[in-house]
Scaffold this motif. Structure first.
Motif, short mmCIF file in Angstrom:
data_model
loop_
_atom_site.label_atom_id
_atom_site.label_comp_id
_atom_site.label_asym_id
_atom_site.label_seq_id
_atom_site.Cartn_x
_atom_site.Cartn_y
_atom_site.Cartn_z
N ASP A 126 -7.00 3.09 11.76
CA ASP A 126 -5.68 3.38 11.73
C ASP A 126 -6.26 3.72 13.33
O ASP A 126 -5.67 4.20 14.67
N VAL A 137 -7.57 0.74 -6.05
CA VAL A 137 -8.19 0.84 -5.07
C VAL A 137 -7.44 2.01 -4.01
O VAL A 137 -7.13 2.11 -4.74
N ARG A 171 7.01 1.55 7.01
CA ARG A 171 6.80 1.79 5.71
C ARG A 171 7.02 2.88 4.66
O ARG A 171 6.77 2.07 3.05
N ARG A 206 -0.21 -5.68 2.66
CA ARG A 206 0.20 -4.39 2.06
C ARG A 206 0.93 -5.21 1.04
O ARG A 206 2.31 -3.89 0.37
N TYR A 219 9.51 3.45 1.38
CA TYR A 219 8.48 3.23 -0.33
C TYR A 219 7.94 5.24 -0.81
O TYR A 219 8.19 5.47 -2.86
N GLY A 277 -0.77 5.75 -0.08
CA GLY A 277 0.46 5.58 -0.22
C GLY A 277 0.40 5.91 -1.84
O GLY A 277 1.52 6.38 -1.86
N LEU A 309 6.17 11.91 7.08
CA LEU A 309 6.70 11.36 5.87
C LEU A 309 6.55 11.73 4.85
O LEU A 309 8.06 11.22 3.77
N PHE A 356 -7.79 -3.26 5.76
CA PHE A 356 -7.01 -4.71 6.03
C PHE A 356 -7.58 -5.43 6.99
O PHE A 356 -8.33 -5.47 7.41
N HIS A 390 -3.24 13.90 4.97
CA HIS A 390 -1.84 14.11 4.90
C HIS A 390 -2.73 14.11 3.56
O HIS A 390 -1.39 14.46 3.00
C1 UD1 Z 1 -1.46 4.48 4.94
C2 UD1 Z 1 -0.88 4.29 6.67
C3 UD1 Z 1 -1.78 3.97 7.40
C4 UD1 Z 1 -3.08 3.74 6.96
C5 UD1 Z 1 -3.30 3.91 6.07
C6 UD1 Z 1 -4.89 3.44 5.91
C7 UD1 Z 1 1.46 5.90 6.34
C8 UD1 Z 1 2.77 6.16 6.16
N1 UD1 Z 1 0.77 5.17 6.62
O1 UD1 Z 1 -0.85 3.30 4.72
O2 UD1 Z 1 -1.07 4.40 8.47
O3 UD1 Z 1 -3.23 2.49 8.34
O4 UD1 Z 1 -3.05 4.42 5.53
O5 UD1 Z 1 -5.31 4.77 5.96
O6 UD1 Z 1 1.29 7.25 5.61
N2 UD1 Z 1 -3.28 -1.87 -1.36
C9 UD1 Z 1 -3.63 -1.94 -2.89
N3 UD1 Z 1 -2.18 -1.77 -3.02
C10 UD1 Z 1 -1.35 -0.96 -3.25
C11 UD1 Z 1 -1.55 -0.15 -1.90
C12 UD1 Z 1 -2.16 -0.38 -1.17
O7 UD1 Z 1 -3.72 -3.37 -2.33
O8 UD1 Z 1 -0.55 -0.73 -4.08
C13 UD1 Z 1 -4.58 -1.38 0.00
C14 UD1 Z 1 -4.23 -1.99 0.96
O9 UD1 Z 1 -3.87 -3.54 1.06
C15 UD1 Z 1 -5.49 -1.93 1.96
C16 UD1 Z 1 -5.79 -0.71 1.20
O10 UD1 Z 1 -5.66 -0.58 -0.16
O11 UD1 Z 1 -6.17 -2.62 2.25
C17 UD1 Z 1 -5.61 0.90 1.87
O12 UD1 Z 1 -3.46 0.99 2.14
P1 UD1 Z 1 -2.78 2.39 1.93
O13 UD1 Z 1 -4.46 3.46 1.90
O14 UD1 Z 1 -1.61 1.90 0.78
O15 UD1 Z 1 -1.94 2.39 2.91
P2 UD1 Z 1 -1.09 1.89 3.65
O16 UD1 Z 1 -0.54 3.56 2.80
O17 UD1 Z 1 0.43 1.80 2.92
#
Ligand code: UD1
Length: 431
Positions: free
Chosen positions: A305, A161, A93, A122, A96, A165, A26, A328, A191
């Protein structure tokens, strides 16, 4: 009605080939927009999330050519639209990532606020913080995130944090910026490293990916490349737990064993035997499984995951296990579904599951609440006595290619059915 019909009880035995990593794909697909030259991406998983992203990219003028099922050729020279919206892209997701990629290349992007699996709130504040640090404005209007910049300038960003992403998005916005960007408290997931390697193969200058400090020195242009995506750590882990939960013997092929260390460590703790070679891991579950404790953490910790898959397995071990979710806050919804099969699991404050082992599951009608939990329910059903059905399999199809086919290849009695009649035919065939 599209559902999996499953008859449990057969140990899964054999070999399974793991596909390319969805979450790497992605980011890499979106990042391919950053060059005007053609890019060839190999080992692309053919799953709904990547296909929806490719469609969204075509909508904004990216030329996508499928060379074969797992190879795409992408040319972004004629990107002519900077607004990404639509029902399907809203649901994934990773939409973005088009923000970071378009901001990096065109200095402007408008992308519908992302959805994804409902596994807790999220936020995207860290993505926004990163874009702003590079000099972009960010606002949210009519359900779109709008970001714009005259120029992008390298900056020092401390992530509050650890976010996969946000780390990947900021890298994409920073590769063509003026000067150097330093991302501290960066995510270290495989990744993130794969995205950095992909961009470096296009002429970017990214150092430190895989550690918690990443340095991105801006370059003036990126060129085309041919790149092979890494194997999917979570698909591999899911099949490894499929071996454990069904007391089977499964070799996952085309994997990077290093990426699976936290998973193999837990499987060893519960008394599975693990054999590793350069690109394969064999899991043998011949002894009664033991209970354990696990907490999800950013890489190299145990992946969130994989949390539903390990919980479903620990429910069948002797004794009491505890699974703590630290990434989460709403990721135990599937526990109610496992309870229909007889599991004895109490969720405390939405963040920990206290699991009292039971000797066996009994088949039931189940509904997948999200992608990974859906896969875990399929594993539970394969271990259960009797028939189960799993509904809402569109969640599973977001991230697993040919899940039922690969499980059948290991002797699993599972079929995708579309009607009551299909289900009865499946029962008659299986007996
Ligand atoms: C990615 C994966 C998802 C995996 C997750 C954690 C993709 C498309 N998805 O999701 O499968 O479960 O990583 O390994 O790659 N957070 C904030 N602010 C932000 C961004 C995140 O507070 O701006 C928090 C989130 O709520 C969560 C934590 O940070 O508690 C981790 O999230 P993040 O690593 O960003 O997950 P995703 O990138 O959405």
């Amino acid at each position: 009605m599209r559902q999996y019909a499953i008859k449990g009880g057969n140990p899964l035995v054999g070999e399974v080939e793991i596909g390319g990593a969805k979450n790497a794909a992605l980011g890499i697909l979106a990042a391919s927009i950053l060059t005007d030259d053609p890019v060839i991406i190999e080992n692309m998983p053919d799953v709904n999330d990547t296909n929806v992203l490719l469609e969204a990219m075509q909508e904004i003028g990216v030329k996508v050519e499928r060379i074969d099922r797992h190879t795409v050729r992408i040319c972004s020279a004629l990107v002519n639209k900077l607004v990404v919206e639509g029902e399907f892209v809203r649901k994934i997701r990773a939409s973005y990532y088009l923000l970071g990629a378009l901001l990096g290349k065109k200095h402007h992007a408008e992308v519908v606020l992302p959805g994804g699996c409902a596994i807790g709130s999220r936020p995207i504040d860290q993505h926004i913080k990163g874009f702003k640090a590079l000099g972009a404005s960010v606002s949210i209007e009519h359900g779109l995130i709008i970001t714009d910049a005259e120029t992008l300038t390298g900056s020092h960003i401390y992530m509050d944090v650890v976010s996969v992403g946000a780390t990947m998005n900021v890298i994409m916005a920073a590769v063509l910026a003026e000067g150097t960007t330093i991302i501290e408290n960066a995510a270290k997931e495989p990744h993130v490293v794969d995205l950095a390697n992909f961009l470096n193969s296009m002429g970017a200058n990214i150092k430190g990916a895989g550690t918690d400090v990443i340095r991105v020195k801006g370059v003036t242009r990126l060129h085309g490349t041919e790149y092979m995506i890494i194997p999917d750590q979570i698909e591999a882990g899911t099949f490894m737990f499929a071996a454990a939960i069904t007391k089977g013997d499964v070799t996952v092929r085309n994997v990077i064993p290093k990426h699976l260390e936290s998973i193999t460590a837990k499987l060893r703790e519960i008394d599975c035997e693990i054999e590793e070679t350069d690109d394969a891991v064999r899991v043998v579950a011949s002894k009664p499984l033991k209970h354990t404790q696990v907490k999800t953490l950013p890489y190299p910790g145990f992946p969130t995951d994989m949390q539903p898959q390990i919980t479903a397995t620990l429910a069948l071990t002797e004794g009491t296990s505890i699974v703590t979710e630290s990434i989460f806050e709403n990721r135990f919804k599937y526990v109610d579904e496992l309870a229909r099969m007889g599991a004895d699991i109490k969720v405390v404050d939405g963040s920990a599951a206290i699991i009292t082992g039971i000797p066996k599951y009994t088949g039931a009608a189940l509904t997948a609440p999200d992608l990974r939990a859906g896969a875990a329910l399929v594993l539970a059903a394969l271990a259960a006595e009797g028939y189960s059905t799993v509904d809402d399999i569109h969640f599973i199809e977001r991230g697993y290619e040919n899940f039922d086919g690969k499980l059948r290849g290991l002797g699993g009695q599972i079929e995708l059915v579309e009607s009551e009649r299909d289900f009865r035919k499946f029962q008659m065939k299986i007996g």
